[in-house]
Design an enzyme around this catalytic site. Sequence first.
Site, PDB file in Angstrom:
ATOM      1  N   HIS A  17      33.148  -0.805 -73.151  1.00 37.53           N
ATOM      2  CA  HIS A  17      33.589   0.270 -74.052  1.00 37.53           C
ATOM      3  C   HIS A  17      32.414   0.774 -74.892  1.00 37.53           C
ATOM      4  CE1 HIS A  17      37.794  -1.801 -73.931  1.00 37.53           C
ATOM      5  NE2 HIS A  17      37.845  -0.716 -73.179  1.00 37.53           N
ATOM      6  N   LYS A  41      51.601  -2.301 -72.389  1.00 33.30           N
ATOM      7  CA  LYS A  41      50.816  -3.465 -72.850  1.00 33.30           C
ATOM      8  C   LYS A  41      51.353  -4.022 -74.163  1.00 33.30           C
ATOM      9  CE  LYS A  41      46.470  -1.965 -70.703  1.00 33.30           C
ATOM     10  NZ  LYS A  41      45.103  -1.461 -70.947  1.00 33.30           N
ATOM     11  N   ARG A  92      35.786   2.104 -63.657  1.00 26.18           N
ATOM     12  CA  ARG A  92      35.039   1.014 -63.001  1.00 26.18           C
ATOM     13  C   ARG A  92      35.268   0.984 -61.507  1.00 26.18           C
ATOM     14  NH1 ARG A  92      38.171  -2.881 -66.886  1.00 26.18           N
ATOM     15  NH2 ARG A  92      39.622  -1.338 -66.075  1.00 26.18           N
ATOM     16  N   SER A 130      39.189  -5.723 -70.937  1.00 25.54           N
ATOM     17  CA  SER A 130      39.827  -6.458 -72.038  1.00 25.54           C
ATOM     18  C   SER A 130      40.729  -7.554 -71.477  1.00 25.54           C
ATOM     19  CB  SER A 130      40.639  -5.496 -72.906  1.00 25.54           C
ATOM     20  OG  SER A 130      39.810  -4.511 -73.456  1.00 25.54           O
TER      21      SER A 130
HETATM   22  O1  PNS Z   1      42.952   1.279 -72.683  1.00 26.53           O
HETATM   23  P1  PNS Z   1      44.168   1.800 -71.993  1.00 26.53           P
HETATM   24  O2  PNS Z   1      45.355   0.876 -72.201  1.00 26.53           O
HETATM   25  O3  PNS Z   1      43.948   2.103 -70.535  1.00 26.53           O
HETATM   26  O4  PNS Z   1      44.510   3.203 -72.706  1.00 26.53           O
HETATM   27  C1  PNS Z   1      45.641   3.946 -72.322  1.00 26.53           C
HETATM   28  C2  PNS Z   1      46.004   4.943 -73.433  1.00 26.53           C
HETATM   29  C3  PNS Z   1      46.182   4.219 -74.750  1.00 26.53           C
HETATM   30  C4  PNS Z   1      44.896   5.984 -73.555  1.00 26.53           C
HETATM   31  C5  PNS Z   1      47.330   5.645 -73.009  1.00 26.53           C
HETATM   32  O5  PNS Z   1      48.325   4.692 -72.776  1.00 26.53           O
HETATM   33  C6  PNS Z   1      47.800   6.652 -74.055  1.00 26.53           C
HETATM   34  O6  PNS Z   1      47.348   7.765 -74.033  1.00 26.53           O
HETATM   35  N1  PNS Z   1      48.685   6.208 -74.975  1.00 26.53           N
HETATM   36  C7  PNS Z   1      49.233   7.062 -76.015  1.00 26.53           C
HETATM   37  C8  PNS Z   1      50.601   7.628 -75.591  1.00 26.53           C
HETATM   38  C9  PNS Z   1      50.356   8.741 -74.596  1.00 26.53           C
HETATM   39  O7  PNS Z   1      49.980   9.838 -74.947  1.00 26.53           O
HETATM   40  N2  PNS Z   1      50.523   8.408 -73.320  1.00 26.53           N
HETATM   41  C10 PNS Z   1      50.171   9.291 -72.229  1.00 26.53           C
HETATM   42  C11 PNS Z   1      51.256  10.252 -71.934  1.00 26.53           C
HETATM   43  S1  PNS Z   1      51.217  10.510 -70.242  1.00 26.53           S
END
Ligand code: PNS
Length: 165
Positions: A17, A41, A92, A130
């Site tokens: 990150h 998660k 990745r 993570s």
């Molecule tokens: O690190 P991650 O878990 O891959 O991140 C995913 C994240 C947090 C970017 C995604 O789940 C997200 O955007 N969450 C906020 C809610 C949202 O807008 N979801 C996407 C709608 S399709």
Amino acid sequence: MKVMLFPGTFDPFTRGHRDIVRRASKLCDKLVVAVMENSAKSPLFTPDERVDLIKRSLAGENLNNIEVMEWGGLLVDLYKQLDCCASVRGIRSESDFRYEAELALANRLLYPEYDAILLPCRDDMSLISSTIVKEVGYYGGDISKMVPAEIIDTVNDKFMKGRKQ
Ligand code: PNS
């Protein structure tokens, strides 16, 4: 001013990150790192803890165009609020690419102006996630190559507390 968003769960923030932050910060005037929720998660660290871990990981970086914040809503709502030109995400692998392409598509359905920049990770960071940090750390393994040195002790403390419960 070109504002870019780097959204993620960051549970916890990794060296991978941090590499994305370093590279993305050169592509915009301001990079906002946003700790968000992923409904799939159950994070180990609280949002406040994750923000703190990120700030400490970046403190020595001499990057003056970074902001770290927490956001509990939809990504596109923050994107609109900050008037972003793009989100940035690290990839990745091919499976990451598929996931990111779907995420970008979903966000574009919600907000057609939305765009995403996908940065391929450095090859020495392709195995860092993570999830792997939590798996290795939970069993007392060495996470020093995976998380920034500034936060290793705090992250390990969390694993120790988890093991005692
Ligand atoms: O690190 P991650 O878990 O891959 O991140 C995913 C994240 C947090 C970017 C995604 O789940 C997200 O955007 N969450 C906020 C809610 C949202 O807008 N979801 C996407 C709608 S399709």
